[in-house]
Design a protein around this motif. Structure first.
Motif, PDB file in Angstrom:
ATOM      1  N   ALA A   2      -1.516   3.150   4.695  1.00 28.84           N
ATOM      2  CA  ALA A   2      -0.307   2.633   4.071  1.00 28.84           C
ATOM      3  C   ALA A   2      -0.818   1.834   2.735  1.00 28.84           C
ATOM      4  CB  ALA A   2       0.110   1.263   4.892  1.00 28.84           C
ATOM      5  N   GLY A   3       0.088   1.885   1.721  1.00 27.42           N
ATOM      6  CA  GLY A   3      -0.174   1.074   0.458  1.00 27.42           C
ATOM      7  C   GLY A   3      -0.732  -0.277   0.663  1.00 27.42           C
ATOM      8  N   ARG A   4      -1.451  -0.687  -0.303  1.00 30.04           N
ATOM      9  CA  ARG A   4      -1.986  -2.040  -0.390  1.00 30.04           C
ATOM     10  C   ARG A   4      -1.001  -3.145  -0.910  1.00 30.04           C
ATOM     11  NH1 ARG A   4      -5.415  -3.760  -4.232  1.00 30.04           N
ATOM     12  NH2 ARG A   4      -5.512  -1.329  -4.878  1.00 30.04           N
ATOM     13  N   LEU A   5      -0.321  -3.992  -0.282  1.00 32.43           N
ATOM     14  CA  LEU A   5       0.455  -4.941  -0.753  1.00 32.43           C
ATOM     15  C   LEU A   5      -0.358  -5.853  -1.783  1.00 32.43           C
ATOM     16  CD1 LEU A   5       2.997  -5.773   1.978  1.00 32.43           C
ATOM     17  CD2 LEU A   5       3.170  -4.059   0.348  1.00 32.43           C
ATOM     18  N   VAL A   6       0.124  -6.237  -2.976  1.00 32.66           N
ATOM     19  CA  VAL A   6      -0.458  -7.045  -3.702  1.00 32.66           C
ATOM     20  C   VAL A   6       0.839  -8.113  -4.285  1.00 32.66           C
ATOM     21  CG1 VAL A   6      -1.744  -7.515  -5.986  1.00 32.66           C
ATOM     22  CG2 VAL A   6      -2.182  -5.470  -4.478  1.00 32.66           C
ATOM     23  N   HIS A   7       0.429  -9.314  -3.926  1.00 34.50           N
ATOM     24  CA  HIS A   7       1.648 -10.186  -4.536  1.00 34.50           C
ATOM     25  C   HIS A   7       1.175 -10.820  -5.642  1.00 34.50           C
ATOM     26  CE1 HIS A   7       4.126 -10.283  -0.509  1.00 34.50           C
ATOM     27  NE2 HIS A   7       2.798  -9.751   0.182  1.00 34.50           N
ATOM     28  N   VAL A  54       7.197  10.170  -3.648  1.00 32.06           N
ATOM     29  CA  VAL A  54       6.420   9.858  -2.608  1.00 32.06           C
ATOM     30  C   VAL A  54       6.349  10.616  -1.443  1.00 32.06           C
ATOM     31  CG1 VAL A  54       5.634   8.215  -0.610  1.00 32.06           C
ATOM     32  CG2 VAL A  54       6.118   7.171  -2.784  1.00 32.06           C
ATOM     33  N   GLN A  55       7.569  11.095  -1.344  1.00 29.03           N
ATOM     34  CA  GLN A  55       7.498  11.944   0.300  1.00 29.03           C
ATOM     35  C   GLN A  55       7.764  13.462  -0.298  1.00 29.03           C
ATOM     36  OE1 GLN A  55      11.015  10.352   1.957  1.00 29.03           O
ATOM     37  NE2 GLN A  55       9.978   8.604   2.714  1.00 29.03           N
ATOM     38  N   ARG A  56       8.132  13.891  -1.445  1.00 29.92           N
ATOM     39  CA  ARG A  56       8.391  15.139  -1.686  1.00 29.92           C
ATOM     40  C   ARG A  56       7.952  15.681  -3.073  1.00 29.92           C
ATOM     41  NH1 ARG A  56      14.328  15.867  -2.038  1.00 29.92           N
ATOM     42  NH2 ARG A  56      13.868  18.002  -2.753  1.00 29.92           N
ATOM     43  N   LEU A  74      11.825  -0.172   2.159  1.00 33.63           N
ATOM     44  CA  LEU A  74      10.848   0.803   1.687  1.00 33.63           C
ATOM     45  C   LEU A  74       9.499   0.556   2.496  1.00 33.63           C
ATOM     46  CD1 LEU A  74      11.060   0.974  -2.281  1.00 33.63           C
ATOM     47  CD2 LEU A  74      12.128   2.442  -0.552  1.00 33.63           C
ATOM     48  N   ARG A  75       9.605   0.217   3.680  1.00 39.79           N
ATOM     49  CA  ARG A  75       8.368  -0.018   4.624  1.00 39.79           C
ATOM     50  C   ARG A  75       7.944   1.485   4.921  1.00 39.79           C
ATOM     51  NH1 ARG A  75       4.583  -3.475   5.118  1.00 39.79           N
ATOM     52  NH2 ARG A  75       6.127  -4.909   5.026  1.00 39.79           N
ATOM     53  N   ASP A  76       8.752   2.385   5.116  1.00 40.90           N
ATOM     54  CA  ASP A  76       8.302   3.978   5.643  1.00 40.90           C
ATOM     55  C   ASP A  76       7.606   4.424   4.438  1.00 40.90           C
ATOM     56  OD1 ASP A  76      10.913   3.940   4.458  1.00 40.90           O
ATOM     57  OD2 ASP A  76      11.128   5.971   5.008  1.00 40.90           O
ATOM     58  N   VAL A  77       8.173   4.141   3.190  1.00 38.15           N
ATOM     59  CA  VAL A  77       7.650   4.829   1.922  1.00 38.15           C
ATOM     60  C   VAL A  77       6.270   4.043   1.653  1.00 38.15           C
ATOM     61  CG1 VAL A  77       7.770   5.060  -0.489  1.00 38.15           C
ATOM     62  CG2 VAL A  77       9.830   5.197   0.807  1.00 38.15           C
ATOM     63  N   ASP A  79       4.120   2.971   3.919  1.00 38.39           N
ATOM     64  CA  ASP A  79       3.426   3.445   5.054  1.00 38.39           C
ATOM     65  C   ASP A  79       2.894   4.762   4.735  1.00 38.39           C
ATOM     66  OD1 ASP A  79       3.592   1.020   6.283  1.00 38.39           O
ATOM     67  OD2 ASP A  79       5.037   1.658   7.831  1.00 38.39           O
ATOM     68  N   ALA A  80       3.698   5.537   3.796  1.00 39.84           N
ATOM     69  CA  ALA A  80       3.448   6.931   3.761  1.00 39.84           C
ATOM     70  C   ALA A  80       2.138   7.104   2.673  1.00 39.84           C
ATOM     71  CB  ALA A  80       4.430   7.752   3.277  1.00 39.84           C
ATOM     72  N   LEU A  81       2.038   5.922   1.849  1.00 34.17           N
ATOM     73  CA  LEU A  81       0.905   5.860   0.520  1.00 34.17           C
ATOM     74  C   LEU A  81      -0.523   5.818   1.367  1.00 34.17           C
ATOM     75  CD1 LEU A  81       2.888   3.662  -1.590  1.00 34.17           C
ATOM     76  CD2 LEU A  81       2.483   5.987  -2.083  1.00 34.17           C
ATOM     77  N   PRO A  82      -1.410   6.278   0.472  1.00 28.85           N
ATOM     78  CA  PRO A  82      -2.903   5.916   0.824  1.00 28.85           C
ATOM     79  C   PRO A  82      -3.263   4.416   0.712  1.00 28.85           C
ATOM     80  CG  PRO A  82      -2.569   7.819  -0.727  1.00 28.85           C
ATOM     81  CD  PRO A  82      -1.177   7.184  -0.689  1.00 28.85           C
ATOM     82  N   GLU A  83      -4.141   4.064   1.286  1.00 27.34           N
ATOM     83  CA  GLU A  83      -4.528   2.754   1.161  1.00 27.34           C
ATOM     84  C   GLU A  83      -5.003   2.545  -0.358  1.00 27.34           C
ATOM     85  OE1 GLU A  83      -7.412   1.821   3.956  1.00 27.34           O
ATOM     86  OE2 GLU A  83      -6.231   2.258   5.695  1.00 27.34           O
ATOM     87  N   SER A  84      -5.216   3.438  -0.920  1.00 26.71           N
ATOM     88  CA  SER A  84      -5.939   3.066  -2.560  1.00 26.71           C
ATOM     89  C   SER A  84      -4.765   2.648  -3.650  1.00 26.71           C
ATOM     90  CB  SER A  84      -6.475   4.128  -3.218  1.00 26.71           C
ATOM     91  OG  SER A  84      -5.960   5.465  -2.994  1.00 26.71           O
ATOM     92  N   VAL A  85      -3.425   3.008  -2.868  1.00 26.63           N
ATOM     93  CA  VAL A  85      -2.487   2.868  -3.886  1.00 26.63           C
ATOM     94  C   VAL A  85      -1.926   1.413  -3.817  1.00 26.63           C
ATOM     95  CG1 VAL A  85      -0.031   3.481  -4.813  1.00 26.63           C
ATOM     96  CG2 VAL A  85      -1.440   5.288  -3.829  1.00 26.63           C
ATOM     97  N   PRO A  86      -1.916   0.704  -4.928  1.00 29.09           N
ATOM     98  CA  PRO A  86      -1.517  -0.935  -4.755  1.00 29.09           C
ATOM     99  C   PRO A  86       0.132  -0.955  -5.035  1.00 29.09           C
ATOM    100  CG  PRO A  86      -2.234  -0.388  -7.077  1.00 29.09           C
ATOM    101  CD  PRO A  86      -2.449   0.948  -6.140  1.00 29.09           C
TER     102      PRO A  86
END
Length: 285
Positions: A2-7, A54-56, A74-77, A79-86
């Motif tokens: 999952a993408g890394r959330l940064v607030h 992201v998906q296609r 956009l939670r599913d989007v 979750d589809a991202l690598p953890e390295s993507v902020p």
């Protein structure tokens, strides 16, 4: 994964975040018609477009910038991202301050252009399950028209798009938005000139088909002499230059005699439909 959330809660903090710099002053960069940072990136905007990216999409995602209320939809989007993507999460006021205008969609993404395809790569090989049809754009500088053409190309399964040196960037933010993500899905390659484009088309054994009101044929009369075709489109008004028309098979769309032409994006959509339907009909015989 999952993408890394940064607030990020303030504009000052956002401006200090190095990975957010490509999003700063988007409107000013739009006016310059340049990419976001000069570092081989582009910006995609809106939920539908970012989902496609992201998906296609064919391009790697570097980051997302979301207004806080857009995270859950956009939670599913994410979750589809690598953890390295902020995934940067900001209040609306901060997002407006970053991009330089009131951005009501609240969803942006930064994509990596990667290594561009060459015309030879696009013309060579096979595309499984797609009609052997390409679109070639000559002198199309309007981002709305180019975006619309990519939308039609995606809708009808066109193999790819060739652009000459004077046609605009399909990864410009507005072109991507108008294409509804089609520019992120349909492969494209840029030629050094219209002449170089035709040289490559002929060298790889494709047939150039020029759409022009002066065409001697309609799509129904093309037949199946060549199963690999490039549909060439020119600017509105002037159309394709003579040096292109003399090297291509000239085809027209029949219309009322009181009108001599259509908007180029509309004409391309009709032409793509006619060409792909004809190719599929011949393939079934």
């Amino acid at each position: 994964m999952a993408g890394r959330l940064v607030h990020v809660d303030s504009l000052e903090a956002a401006q200090a975040e190095a990975l957010l710099r490509p999003y700063i002053g988007v409107r000013e960069r739009d006016l310059l018609r340049g990419d976001a940072t000069g570092d081989g990136v582009f910006i995609a905007e809106g939920e539908v477009v970012v989902r496609v990216l992201v998906q296609r999409g064919r391009f790697a995602v570097r980051s997302l910038l979301l207004e806080a209320r857009r995270v859950e939809p956009l939670r599913d989007v994410i979750d589809a991202l690598p953890e390295s993507v902020p995934v940067y999460v900001v209040p609306q006021s901060v997002m407006d301050g970053i991009v330089g205008f009131a951005i009501h969609r609240g969803i942006l993404a930064l994509g990596s252009r990667g290594v561009p395809l060459t015309p030879s790569e696009l013309l060579g090989g096979q595309a499984e399950g797609k009609p052997e049809l390409l679109v070639g754009l000559v002198g199309l500088a309007n981002h709305d028209n180019v975006g619309s053409i990519f939308r039609s190309a995606a809708a009808f399964g066109v193999r790819g798009v060739l652009l000459d040196d004077t046609s605009c960037d399909p990864l410009y933010r507005k072109a991507i938005r108008v294409s509804v993500g089609g520019a992120l899905v349909v492969p494209f390659a840029r030629s050094e000139s219209a002449t170089a484009m035709l040289d490559a088309i002929e060298a790889h054994g494709w047939e150039p088909i020029a759409l022009t009101p002066r065409g001697e044929e309609t799509f129904g009369n093309l037949g199946k002499a060549c199963s690999r075709r490039v549909l060439l489109m020119g600017t509105e008004g002037e159309g394709l230059p003579d040096h292109v028309l003399t090297r291509a098979r000239r085809v027209r769309i029949d219309m009322e005699p009181t009108l001599d032409s259509l908007n180029v994006a509309v004409a391309t959509g009709i032409a793509i439909y006619e060409a792909t339907q004809g190719m599929r009909a011949h393939a079934r015989r």
